[in-house]
Scaffold this motif. Structure first.
Motif, PDB file in Angstrom:
ATOM      1  N   UNK A 125      35.071  19.652 -21.103  1.00  0.00           N
ATOM      2  CA  UNK A 125      34.607  19.440 -19.765  1.00  0.00           C
ATOM      3  C   UNK A 125      34.458  18.025 -19.628  1.00  0.00           C
ATOM      4  N   UNK A 126      35.328  17.234 -18.774  1.00  0.00           N
ATOM      5  CA  UNK A 126      35.241  15.807 -18.575  1.00  0.00           C
ATOM      6  C   UNK A 126      35.551  15.500 -17.227  1.00  0.00           C
ATOM      7  N   UNK A 134      40.267  21.981 -11.455  1.00  0.00           N
ATOM      8  CA  UNK A 134      39.049  22.419 -10.876  1.00  0.00           C
ATOM      9  C   UNK A 134      38.482  23.763 -11.147  1.00  0.00           C
ATOM     10  N   UNK A 135      39.562  24.546 -11.528  1.00  0.00           N
ATOM     11  CA  UNK A 135      39.085  25.807 -12.066  1.00  0.00           C
ATOM     12  C   UNK A 135      38.265  25.864 -13.028  1.00  0.00           C
ATOM     13  N   UNK A 136      38.311  24.714 -13.955  1.00  0.00           N
ATOM     14  CA  UNK A 136      37.222  24.804 -15.071  1.00  0.00           C
ATOM     15  C   UNK A 136      35.799  24.601 -14.677  1.00  0.00           C
ATOM     16  N   UNK A 137      35.623  24.068 -13.688  1.00  0.00           N
ATOM     17  CA  UNK A 137      34.059  23.929 -12.990  1.00  0.00           C
ATOM     18  C   UNK A 137      33.727  25.492 -12.710  1.00  0.00           C
ATOM     19  N   UNK A 138      34.679  26.262 -12.232  1.00  0.00           N
ATOM     20  CA  UNK A 138      34.498  27.644 -11.805  1.00  0.00           C
ATOM     21  C   UNK A 138      34.364  28.394 -12.872  1.00  0.00           C
ATOM     22  N   UNK A 139      34.740  28.364 -14.061  1.00  0.00           N
ATOM     23  CA  UNK A 139      34.796  28.954 -15.258  1.00  0.00           C
ATOM     24  C   UNK A 139      33.218  28.590 -15.850  1.00  0.00           C
ATOM     25  N   UNK A 140      32.931  27.358 -15.598  1.00  0.00           N
ATOM     26  CA  UNK A 140      31.419  27.095 -16.153  1.00  0.00           C
ATOM     27  C   UNK A 140      30.455  27.772 -15.373  1.00  0.00           C
ATOM     28  N   UNK A 141      30.602  27.625 -14.074  1.00  0.00           N
ATOM     29  CA  UNK A 141      29.703  28.283 -13.394  1.00  0.00           C
ATOM     30  C   UNK A 141      29.504  29.904 -13.673  1.00  0.00           C
ATOM     31  N   UNK A 142      30.563  30.463 -13.971  1.00  0.00           N
ATOM     32  CA  UNK A 142      30.834  31.789 -14.097  1.00  0.00           C
ATOM     33  C   UNK A 142      29.928  32.029 -15.764  1.00  0.00           C
ATOM     34  N   UNK A 143      30.251  31.166 -16.645  1.00  0.00           N
ATOM     35  CA  UNK A 143      29.667  31.195 -17.730  1.00  0.00           C
ATOM     36  C   UNK A 143      28.108  31.326 -17.569  1.00  0.00           C
TER      37      UNK A 143
END
Length: 493
Positions: A125-126, A134-143
């Motif tokens: 995450x950088x 941007x899907x990486x941020x959504x994934x982080x929120x789900x975690x």
């Protein structure tokens, strides 16, 4: 590549409970961090590894005052350089707090140029990766959402478990954690005779006039083991804690946790009688709390309580004691009889709520009542006034008929004479000066312990006692004659 040119990586290790320290959690997290650093040619700075061992991330404690909080401060102070890496086993190690607060931590780190790596799924995450994906941020929120929900479930189950334990406390020990003079065997609390004898001996020495300091010195001189921490000697604080431990009377106080934001406070739930062996009778325990052998103890009791030593419960007359672990962690006044003798049902009362009503009422009384009335100008006129009052009293007693009007006048004269004899010219001046000092401290913007001690000392010079209705906050302040000087009408806040 030279070591100085390699990106610096920092490892953040966290687990929630102390029991996990004996497992492989710490070794596993450390191994993952070392492997990632080697694989990606990072310099893992192990001299400043950040560890929150036994610290929960559920309510953000680690980010508020734990090792993660220290890392965030270093980032804010630019002591962690942009381009550095923070290696964590998974995002739920970073936080299990509310999703918005958890996401804010990740955002702060990324915007500061720190590369956050989730080692389990090898996600980076950088600013660059989140911009391109941007899907990486959504994934982080789900975690973060999943982690928070898991923690909520665990918290609910833990609370339900304690509810079940409280329901069976009469037949089964609620916990294996006990005072040093008892142990738990087969789910039953059992006394340890030698240690129980020591507890009784300490209370006996205290009742015989020894201070906590003298008791500690006596035990240390006799090489008496301090069982709770065998490697340490007895201290004044340890003796004081033992003397104020209600468990010596057999009582088990039960608490529940209350949370306000990140802050957790123990709130009294109930008390179980005869859970522990009753070593000290309740009345003897209460006497030990009241007995004050020296000025230091007196000042310590007044440190946060302006009514120390003069405050009494209006329902039963027993002294009031300041309690810190109650009412969402705030200071509260509690009747000693309700906590120790079990014969008073008065609830605990927020000390802050009480003083919000007492302080202005006290100031108004001091500045407007009889303390400021004109007094005789010299000692001769004072003696004449006392003589005239005494003559009037004698006349009324001998010649006046026994009528309501006569009796009322006689009572007025008795009170006036008693006041004159108690507060002569010099004494009256002292009381007025004392009252002025009380006003000065009451008007202070910030009330600190030294001011509270000063107020208590001054109040004890003016009033003999103060009775408090713990249900309504109504108070009666009694002068040195035992008469009600003024009343504070209560309204529970």
């Amino acid at each position: 590549m030279q070591v100085s040119e390699r990106p610096i990586a920092y490892s953040y290790l966290r687990f929630s409970t102390g029991a996990q320290a004996s497992g492989d959690s710490l070794v596993r997290q450390s191994s993952l961090a070392a492997s990632y650093a080697t694989k990606h040619d990072l310099w893992l700075d192990e001299s400043v590894t950040f560890k929150d061992l036994g610290v929960s991330g559920f309510r953000g404690k680690n980010a508020h005052r734990g090792a993660l909080a220290a890392f965030l401060r270093l980032v804010q102070q630019d002591k962690i350089k942009p381009g550095s890496y923070l290696l964590i086993e998974s995002l739920d190690r970073l936080s299990r707090d509310h999703v918005l607060r958890a996401q804010a931590i990740l955002t702060e780190l990324v915007l500061a140029g720190v590369n956050v790596v989730s080692l389990i799924d090898q996600r980076l995450y950088s600013a660059e990766t989140l911009s391109s994906d941007p899907i990486g941020l959504i994934y982080a929120l789900l975690v973060f959402v999943r982690a928070n929900e898991e923690s909520k479930t665990k918290s609910l189950r833990a609370r339900q478990n304690w509810v079940r334990k409280r329901e069976t406390v009469a037949t089964k020990a609620i916990s294996r954690k006990t005072p040093f003079w008892v142990t738990v065997q087969d789910g039953v609390v059992q006394p340890i005779p030698e240690r129980c004898s020591l507890v009784r001996r300490v209370f006996a020495m205290y009742r015989n006039g020894l201070t906590s300091c003298e008791i500690a010195a006596t035990l240390n001189a006799a090489s008496q083991i301090r069982w709770s921490v065998p490697e340490q000697q007895w201290t004044t604080a340890a003796i004081s804690r033992l003397l104020s431990n209600r468990r010596t009377t057999g009582l088990l106080p039960l608490y529940t946790l209350s949370f306000k934001g990140r802050a957790a406070a123990r709130v009294p739930h109930s008390a179980v009688k005869d859970y522990y062996p009753a070593l000290i009778k309740p009345k003897a325990f209460l006497q030990a709390q009241i007995f004050i052998p020296d000025g230091k103890t007196r000042s310590a009791r007044a440190r946060y309580n302006s009514l120390a030593l003069i405050g009494h419960c209006s329902e039963c007359g027993h002294p009031l004691r300041l309690v810190t672990l109650s009412l969402d962690g705030q200071h509260a006044l509690a009747c000693q009889a309700s906590r120790i003798l079990y014969n008073c049902s008065a609830p605990e009362l927020s000390y802050t709520a009480l003083m919000k009503q007492v302080r202005p009422a006290l100031r108004e009384w001091i500045t407007s009542d009889y303390l400021w009335q004109t007094q005789p100008a010299n000692r001769a006129s004072f003696r004449n006034m006392v003589k005239l009052l005494d003559d009037d009293r004698t006349t009324l007693q001998t010649s006046c008929a026994d009528t309501p009007m006569c009796n009322e006048r006689l009572l007025q004269l008795e009170s006036t004479l008693e006041d004159a004899l108690t507060y002569p010219i010099r004494g009256r001046k002292h009381v007025i000066e004392t009252a002025s000092s009380v006003c000065k401290y009451i008007d202070a913007i910030a009330v600190v312990p030294s001011q509270t001690i000063a107020i208590n000392k001054l109040l004890r010079q003016i009033f003999s006692k103060v009775t408090v209705d713990l249900r309504t906050t109504a108070c009666n302040f009694y002068d040195m004659h035992g008469h009600v000087a003024f009343t504070v009408n209560g309204s529970r806040l």
